[in-house]
Design an enzyme around this catalytic site. Sequence first.
Site, PDB file in Angstrom:
ATOM      1  N   ASP A  28       1.341  -1.115   0.590  1.00  0.00           N
ATOM      2  CA  ASP A  28       2.697  -2.066   1.230  1.00  0.00           C
ATOM      3  C   ASP A  28       2.701  -0.168   2.329  1.00  0.00           C
ATOM      4  OD1 ASP A  28       2.745  -4.113   0.283  1.00  0.00           O
ATOM      5  OD2 ASP A  28       4.661  -3.662  -1.286  1.00  0.00           O
ATOM      6  N   GLY A  30       1.034   0.634   4.978  1.00  0.00           N
ATOM      7  CA  GLY A  30       1.595   0.666   6.119  1.00  0.00           C
ATOM      8  C   GLY A  30       0.071   0.651   7.245  1.00  0.00           C
ATOM      9  N   LYS A  31      -0.558   0.373   5.610  1.00  0.00           N
ATOM     10  CA  LYS A  31      -2.409   0.027   6.504  1.00  0.00           C
ATOM     11  C   LYS A  31      -2.613  -0.700   7.355  1.00  0.00           C
ATOM     12  CE  LYS A  31      -3.235  -1.271   1.779  1.00  0.00           C
ATOM     13  NZ  LYS A  31      -1.370  -0.983   1.106  1.00  0.00           N
ATOM     14  N   GLY A  32      -2.176  -2.106   7.134  1.00  0.00           N
ATOM     15  CA  GLY A  32      -2.615  -3.181   7.838  1.00  0.00           C
ATOM     16  C   GLY A  32      -2.397  -2.559   9.426  1.00  0.00           C
ATOM     17  N   ALA A  54      -2.368  -8.682  -1.601  1.00  0.00           N
ATOM     18  CA  ALA A  54      -1.886  -7.931  -0.730  1.00  0.00           C
ATOM     19  C   ALA A  54      -1.248  -8.886   0.112  1.00  0.00           C
ATOM     20  CB  ALA A  54      -3.724  -7.985   0.391  1.00  0.00           C
ATOM     21  N   GLY A  55      -0.841  -8.238   1.189  1.00  0.00           N
ATOM     22  CA  GLY A  55       0.076  -8.216   2.905  1.00  0.00           C
ATOM     23  C   GLY A  55       0.174  -8.114   3.158  1.00  0.00           C
ATOM     24  N   HIS A  56      -0.470  -7.426   4.697  1.00  0.00           N
ATOM     25  CA  HIS A  56      -0.503  -6.908   5.657  1.00  0.00           C
ATOM     26  C   HIS A  56       0.115  -6.634   6.652  1.00  0.00           C
ATOM     27  CE1 HIS A  56      -3.848  -5.056   3.297  1.00  0.00           C
ATOM     28  NE2 HIS A  56      -3.557  -4.734   2.728  1.00  0.00           N
ATOM     29  N   THR A  57       0.554  -6.383   7.350  1.00  0.00           N
ATOM     30  CA  THR A  57       1.449  -7.038   8.773  1.00  0.00           C
ATOM     31  C   THR A  57       1.230  -6.032  10.109  1.00  0.00           C
ATOM     32  OG1 THR A  57       3.436  -6.885   6.896  1.00  0.00           O
ATOM     33  CG2 THR A  57       3.804  -7.311   9.635  1.00  0.00           C
ATOM     34  N   ARG A 162     -17.801 -11.447 -17.502  1.00  0.00           N
ATOM     35  CA  ARG A 162     -19.341 -12.258 -16.578  1.00  0.00           C
ATOM     36  C   ARG A 162     -19.275 -13.538 -17.557  1.00  0.00           C
ATOM     37  NH1 ARG A 162     -22.250  -7.775 -20.444  1.00  0.00           N
ATOM     38  NH2 ARG A 162     -20.401  -8.212 -21.726  1.00  0.00           N
ATOM     39  N   GLN A 238      -3.816  -2.248  -1.933  1.00  0.00           N
ATOM     40  CA  GLN A 238      -3.038  -2.295  -2.823  1.00  0.00           C
ATOM     41  C   GLN A 238      -3.164  -0.645  -2.235  1.00  0.00           C
ATOM     42  OE1 GLN A 238      -5.500  -4.630  -3.921  1.00  0.00           O
ATOM     43  NE2 GLN A 238      -4.119  -5.879  -3.223  1.00  0.00           N
ATOM     44  N   THR A 314       4.443 -10.116   0.701  1.00  0.00           N
ATOM     45  CA  THR A 314       3.681 -11.435   0.210  1.00  0.00           C
ATOM     46  C   THR A 314       5.073 -12.339  -0.779  1.00  0.00           C
ATOM     47  OG1 THR A 314       1.503 -10.137  -0.242  1.00  0.00           O
ATOM     48  CG2 THR A 314       2.059 -11.791  -2.026  1.00  0.00           C
ATOM     49  N   GLY A 316       8.045 -11.874  -0.732  1.00  0.00           N
ATOM     50  CA  GLY A 316       9.671 -11.449  -0.187  1.00  0.00           C
ATOM     51  C   GLY A 316      10.753 -10.848  -1.447  1.00  0.00           C
TER      52      GLY A 316
HETATM   53  P1  GDP Z   1       0.233  -2.969   3.966  1.00  0.00           P
HETATM   54  O1  GDP Z   1       0.213  -3.425   2.582  1.00  0.00           O
HETATM   55  O2  GDP Z   1      -0.013  -1.447   3.713  1.00  0.00           O
HETATM   56  O3  GDP Z   1      -0.395  -3.374   4.903  1.00  0.00           O
HETATM   57  O4  GDP Z   1       2.181  -2.345   4.436  1.00  0.00           O
HETATM   58  P2  GDP Z   1       3.451  -3.235   4.920  1.00  0.00           P
HETATM   59  O5  GDP Z   1       2.226  -4.394   5.364  1.00  0.00           O
HETATM   60  O6  GDP Z   1       2.948  -4.868   3.305  1.00  0.00           O
HETATM   61  O7  GDP Z   1       4.448  -3.050   5.306  1.00  0.00           O
HETATM   62  C1  GDP Z   1       4.303  -2.486   5.743  1.00  0.00           C
HETATM   63  C2  GDP Z   1       5.623  -2.546   6.672  1.00  0.00           C
HETATM   64  O8  GDP Z   1       6.112  -1.413   7.817  1.00  0.00           O
HETATM   65  C3  GDP Z   1       5.675  -3.517   7.474  1.00  0.00           C
HETATM   66  O9  GDP Z   1       6.270  -4.753   7.450  1.00  0.00           O
HETATM   67  C4  GDP Z   1       5.085  -2.835   8.865  1.00  0.00           C
HETATM   68  O10 GDP Z   1       5.212  -3.815  10.416  1.00  0.00           O
HETATM   69  C5  GDP Z   1       5.695  -1.927   8.918  1.00  0.00           C
HETATM   70  N1  GDP Z   1       5.479  -0.958   9.646  1.00  0.00           N
HETATM   71  C6  GDP Z   1       4.076   0.055   9.721  1.00  0.00           C
HETATM   72  N2  GDP Z   1       4.213   1.035  10.244  1.00  0.00           N
HETATM   73  C7  GDP Z   1       5.203   1.411  10.505  1.00  0.00           C
HETATM   74  C8  GDP Z   1       6.398   2.189  11.330  1.00  0.00           C
HETATM   75  O11 GDP Z   1       5.545   3.534  11.667  1.00  0.00           O
HETATM   76  N3  GDP Z   1       7.191   1.966  11.710  1.00  0.00           N
HETATM   77  C9  GDP Z   1       8.153   0.909  11.275  1.00  0.00           C
HETATM   78  N4  GDP Z   1       9.162   0.612  11.037  1.00  0.00           N
HETATM   79  N5  GDP Z   1       7.323   0.204  10.247  1.00  0.00           N
HETATM   80  C10 GDP Z   1       6.834  -0.096   9.951  1.00  0.00           C
HETATM   81  P1  IMO Z   2      -0.996  -4.669   0.081  1.00  0.00           P
HETATM   82  O1  IMO Z   2      -2.172  -4.150   0.039  1.00  0.00           O
HETATM   83  C1  IMO Z   2       2.630  -3.596  -3.069  1.00  0.00           C
HETATM   84  C2  IMO Z   2       1.838  -4.651  -6.994  1.00  0.00           C
HETATM   85  C3  IMO Z   2       2.248  -6.001  -7.702  1.00  0.00           C
HETATM   86  C4  IMO Z   2       2.565  -5.317  -9.271  1.00  0.00           C
HETATM   87  C5  IMO Z   2       0.723  -5.017  -9.639  1.00  0.00           C
HETATM   88  C6  IMO Z   2       0.014  -5.899 -10.188  1.00  0.00           C
HETATM   89  O2  IMO Z   2       0.312  -5.315   0.936  1.00  0.00           O
HETATM   90  O3  IMO Z   2      -0.461  -2.801  -0.128  1.00  0.00           O
HETATM   91  P2  IMO Z   2      -0.976  -8.249  -9.386  1.00  0.00           P
HETATM   92  O4  IMO Z   2      -0.082  -9.434  -8.713  1.00  0.00           O
HETATM   93  O5  IMO Z   2      -1.835  -7.386  -8.222  1.00  0.00           O
HETATM   94  O6  IMO Z   2      -2.035  -8.773 -10.862  1.00  0.00           O
HETATM   95  O7  IMO Z   2       0.295  -7.158  -9.159  1.00  0.00           O
HETATM   96  O8  IMO Z   2       0.711  -4.492  -8.631  1.00  0.00           O
HETATM   97  N1  IMO Z   2       0.958  -5.591  -6.050  1.00  0.00           N
HETATM   98  C7  IMO Z   2       1.363  -4.373  -4.714  1.00  0.00           C
HETATM   99  N2  IMO Z   2       2.076  -3.460  -4.349  1.00  0.00           N
HETATM  100  N3  IMO Z   2       1.379  -4.313  -2.245  1.00  0.00           N
HETATM  101  C8  IMO Z   2       0.482  -4.777  -2.365  1.00  0.00           C
HETATM  102  O9  IMO Z   2      -0.446  -4.788  -1.788  1.00  0.00           O
HETATM  103  C9  IMO Z   2       0.327  -4.893  -4.079  1.00  0.00           C
HETATM  104  N4  IMO Z   2      -0.930  -6.272  -4.119  1.00  0.00           N
HETATM  105  C10 IMO Z   2       0.188  -6.154  -5.922  1.00  0.00           C
HETATM  106  O10 IMO Z   2       3.916  -5.601  -6.851  1.00  0.00           O
HETATM  107  O11 IMO Z   2       2.770  -4.352  -9.407  1.00  0.00           O
HETATM  108 MG    MG Z   3       1.407  -5.056   1.907  1.00  0.00          MG
END
Ligand code: GDP
Ligand code: IMO
Ligand code: MG
Length: 438
Positions: A28, A30-32, A54-57, A162, A238, A314, A316
Amino acid sequence: MKISIKNAEELTSKLGQVIYIAGTQWGDEGKGKLVDIMSMEYDIVARAAGGANAGHTICINKDGKSEKFVFHLLPSGVLHEGKMCIIGNGCVVHIQTLLDEIHGLKERGIDVMSKLLISDRAHIIFDYHKKIDEIQEERKGDKKVGTTKRGIGPAYTDKIGRRGIRMADLLDFEGFAEKFRANCESKMKAFGIKIDIEEQINFYKDAIELIEPLIVNTIEYLDNAHKEGKTILAEGAQGSHLDIDSGTYPYVTSSNTTSGGACTGLGIAPGKMKSVVGIAKAYTTRVGAGPFPTELGDAEGNMLREQGSEYGATTGRPRRCGWFDAIVVKNAITVSGINSINVTKLDVLTGFQSIKIGVGYKLNGESIEFIPASLKDFESVEVDYIDMPGWTEDISAIKDFDKLPENAKKYILKLEEILEVPINFIGVGVHRSELIYR
Ligand code: GDP
Ligand code: IMO
Ligand code: MG
């Protein structure tokens, strides 16, 4: 659509034909957002590992309105025309979730089918994997990992054991049904769960009609594309410390999230990967259980959570929040060969009077600069902090590094000095445009 960062051509020629965008903390970061921006300049965007955990915003401004997209399985390049998106062989795919995601985008006017390919070697996550994930978590009691319950661990367990079923198996439906029946029987016996096998088989019969054209040998596709000079962006899921090998085991996911995993997960040789961009939040967050030395349990932690909207994309769940841990990010730099960094969410630190950076650990009174393998040791480290002065100005509209408040510049320059890797991108807001490139 043009890239929203200046000197885009210079940037892509500097980064190279194949790049990986990697999380450096616990996910999380901020990869997305950066993948979405960079995909405007890359031909192919590919997920290499993980699944719908994963949950990429991505937040975009359209017709004066802010629109939000969250991708779980689909690569974050899917909003752009003329790009190919790939779900690589290292991924684990729950087909209903994929179909829901494709359908959800179609309803918003985005066609995915013409720009998506799925590896014939990617493993399938079945509903029984999700049930088993829940059962195993339940059985762990207070030792729960805090998984996303998306069936990730059980699906990778079958892969390594396997006995997994892959996308290619669906192309020989009789053979698929036979393997699926056998796996269902064995799961029902081992976990005491009920599965309506024939109903499930009918679902897969219908599903394969829809997705068959998408299932290809993506290793060959990527190799041919590479030979033709196409540019490839591998999208990490991740973070480095959720990696099954170098993460905080057993509080990790079940795949390799580092650049090595991106190579095996796409069938791209390591030598072809020219750059790895590490994504590091300006502070640290974690969802799920496991050690987190710089975690803040107080008002400052709450302030980070509220200002940063730190709730899982992903599940909440509220994310645990704490100060930037340089040891953690340095470890990610080491294992993934990161040569450029995007510090995200600098804007979230606005309003803090003073900001701490964790720069070292003490274990039993001795200074250490690495992450101990023993969880007990890692949980007992004391963090050495330095204090940096904060700023109060709104920075979200700033495009040039030099225009940032002095103390914000000092914070970034200090991180750069500690990490010894250039910080080329700085996130100052959720939207595409809210990014400084330097
Ligand atoms: P990811 O899983 O690495 O793609 O990240 P997530 O989407 O799970 O969480 C990152 C959160 O930070 C999302 O709600 C993005 O919209 C937000 N975000 C990303 N870059 C920035 C930033 O530079 N500033 C702020 N305020 N929010 C950001
Ligand atoms: P993105 O791509 C943050 C965490 C889970 C848990 C552990 C194992 O959005 O960054 P799993 O369901 O993979 O077996 O859970 O890994 N986890 C994440 N935490 N961002 C993610 O993905 C994650 N994917 C898994 O919360 O601690
Ligand atoms: Mg995420």
